[in-house]
Enzyme design. Sequence first.
Site, PDB file in Angstrom:
ATOM      1  CD  GLU A   1      -2.901   0.935   2.422  1.00 25.06           C
ATOM      2  OE1 GLU A   1      -3.300   1.960   2.991  1.00 25.06           O
ATOM      3  OE2 GLU A   1      -3.243  -0.215   2.752  1.00 25.06           O
ATOM      4  CG  ASP A   2       1.688   2.906   3.201  1.00 24.46           C
ATOM      5  OD1 ASP A   2       0.708   3.313   2.558  1.00 24.46           O
ATOM      6  OD2 ASP A   2       1.653   2.663   4.415  1.00 24.46           O
TER       7      ASP A   2
END
Length: 730
Positions: free
Chosen positions: A87-88
Amino acid sequence: MERSPVREDAVEKAFGRLEQTYAANRPKDDLERVRMAFEFAYAQHAGQLRKSGEPYIIHPVAVAQILADMNMDLVCIQTALLHDVVEDTSVTVEEIRRRFGNEVAVCVDGVTKLGKIHLYSREEQQAESVRKMLLAMVHDIRVILVKLSDRLHNLRTIGSLPRDKQNRIGQETLDIYAPIAHRLGMGKVRAELEDLAFGAIDPEAHSDIVSQIENKRKASQEFLEGIRKSLEQKLSRELIPSRVEGRLKRPYSVYVKLKKQKIPIEQVYDLLALRIITDSLKNCYAALGVIHNEWPPIPGRIKDFIAMPRPNGYQSLHTSVMGPGGQAFEVQIRTEEMHRLAEEGVAAHWKYKEGRRGKTTEEQYVTWMRQLVEWQQEMRDPGEFISTLKVDLYADEVYVFTPKGKVVVLPRESTPVDFAYAIHSDVGNACVGAKANNRIVPLKHALKNGDIVEILTQPGHMPSKDWLSFVKTSKARNKIKQIINATERSKAIEIGEKYFEKEARRLSIPISRLDESVLAQVLADYGVGKLEDLFANLGYGKIEARPILLRFALDRAAEEDKAAAELPPPPPLDKDARDLTLRVKGLNDVLIYRASCCNPLPGEAIVGYITRGKGVAVHSLNCTNVQNLLYEVERKIDVEWAKSHSENESFDVQISIMTDDRPGMLAQFTQVLFSESSNIRSLEARGDEERGGDGAIVEMKIEVRDKRQLEKILGALRRIPGVRDIERKS
């Protein structure tokens, strides 16, 4: 890998503790594989900081620590350490699969939100991320265990986030994640999630409840200690082996009870509680007899969750008794095994799973979720998905029986229609009446624990649209909508086709000679795939036939010019007949008004509903009626507050204040309204006889500019000593 000169001692210390916990709990596992996941996550999150300023890697290590304390396995710990890298960072799920295996990759993907898809609105992102997580959870329970631990650590460290984000995360936790923890039997995790979320959403109310509990703590603990010693002696005398623990009710549970029942804290019977943990089922009931022999039970407060466990597997005996000095307290009685499952739920089974595959004990915990996912597969509207999910995750249940003795578990206040659909869709569709305990009851009758329910059916009968106003389960709601939508759509297609043909005759356009290439373009322009879809939209009144038909003329440009020249312009809308503070997105001069049931204010989230012949009704997104109205997704329309809204314009809001009955209360209320520049349109006060006569109810209609001013007023009123609760009526 190379260490930064400020390779944070906190990071090393946190990971060192994780290693120790994991090695102690699972000495046979390969600890090096845990370190591999940590090193990879550390490298990917290098340079990233949390809002608090600490290194980001602290968060995944803390999540892994929560799971290690639960004795979770290697896949779960690796997933926790890696749960944010997709996600990051630029890492893909495929790379996770190559490095750590398919199980870890599937779990990491299940936890990963859809935040990178910018075509979604915030509401759609939340709905689709939750839907994705639930689907993954059905296949691997570890997905939700990681997500719950992730949410738990985020709430523990939420103080550095902006207030609006704290509020959003807290509300989502209470709506979705805490109920899931409850459904999984994870009482300890659920309790902490609820209390932390409560503090994030309403710090003042949380502080007030904690203060009230703390003020009673010393006296309460002395009382419980006296009862505990007395009870231990009596149990020992009866040769019942046990340990007795005392506790005070959690802040969020106290808050919910005070708000729901509108009572002072002195009337909360289970504020004080003792827990008896013994060695056998037989001794659980023996201990209950000892308690009732010593202190009189409070009628209606005895619950046997051993004979009839909750759907999440929870087992215990509950009773509330009247103790010395008229002080009520609750007692819970269970075995050691029941206690372990009540605290840990599905996580407790992993201590014994040791990598076994196939159908496992935790299957009971996800059966309800598998059914939920199946019922909601076709639900595309994000708001509808989230709202029905909240209903299905609702913690309170009612236990009823079929005439043959089978137990059916439903949400509290469910009706015979919900029961019928729980038995089978065909039974629900053909339902024409019901009996509860051999007596005819209305279909909207709220079922009670222990009811024996019989459904009366009639072949060929179809469900009524009115059922949507009282059913509680998503299965019933979705099945009813499917049939009603099919019926309504057929009617709309028929109406739309007749309307289309009528307009075609008026414009002298022969339908038999419609150009197929133009038809294909028209369908594409209106976002439909078939002509019947276009007819349905015409029948629902969402679009007009005239502009469509003009495109089919042989000489389209000439025909449109001619039509524009010959047809008189539509009369302007009467400004008094529409609300100038609202507008349909992208359209002007549409008849639009605020629905009287919820009376939305500027600043509130709103949704439009196309009525038949009355224009667009605008409801607050939280309106209890709006979900019943929007079963026809085609009639939902995007609306917004007009930017031209005047600061001097005011709106009437009806509020009801439950308060102590004492002199000076009305003066304090009017002072608050004066200081907030609000005006009272009407006021009525009366005694609250339903709650013992020591309270009063004040009904007021006040003027406000927008949602923000109303929230300030309500907050100031709630802070007045003696105010028990406030409800906004409309």
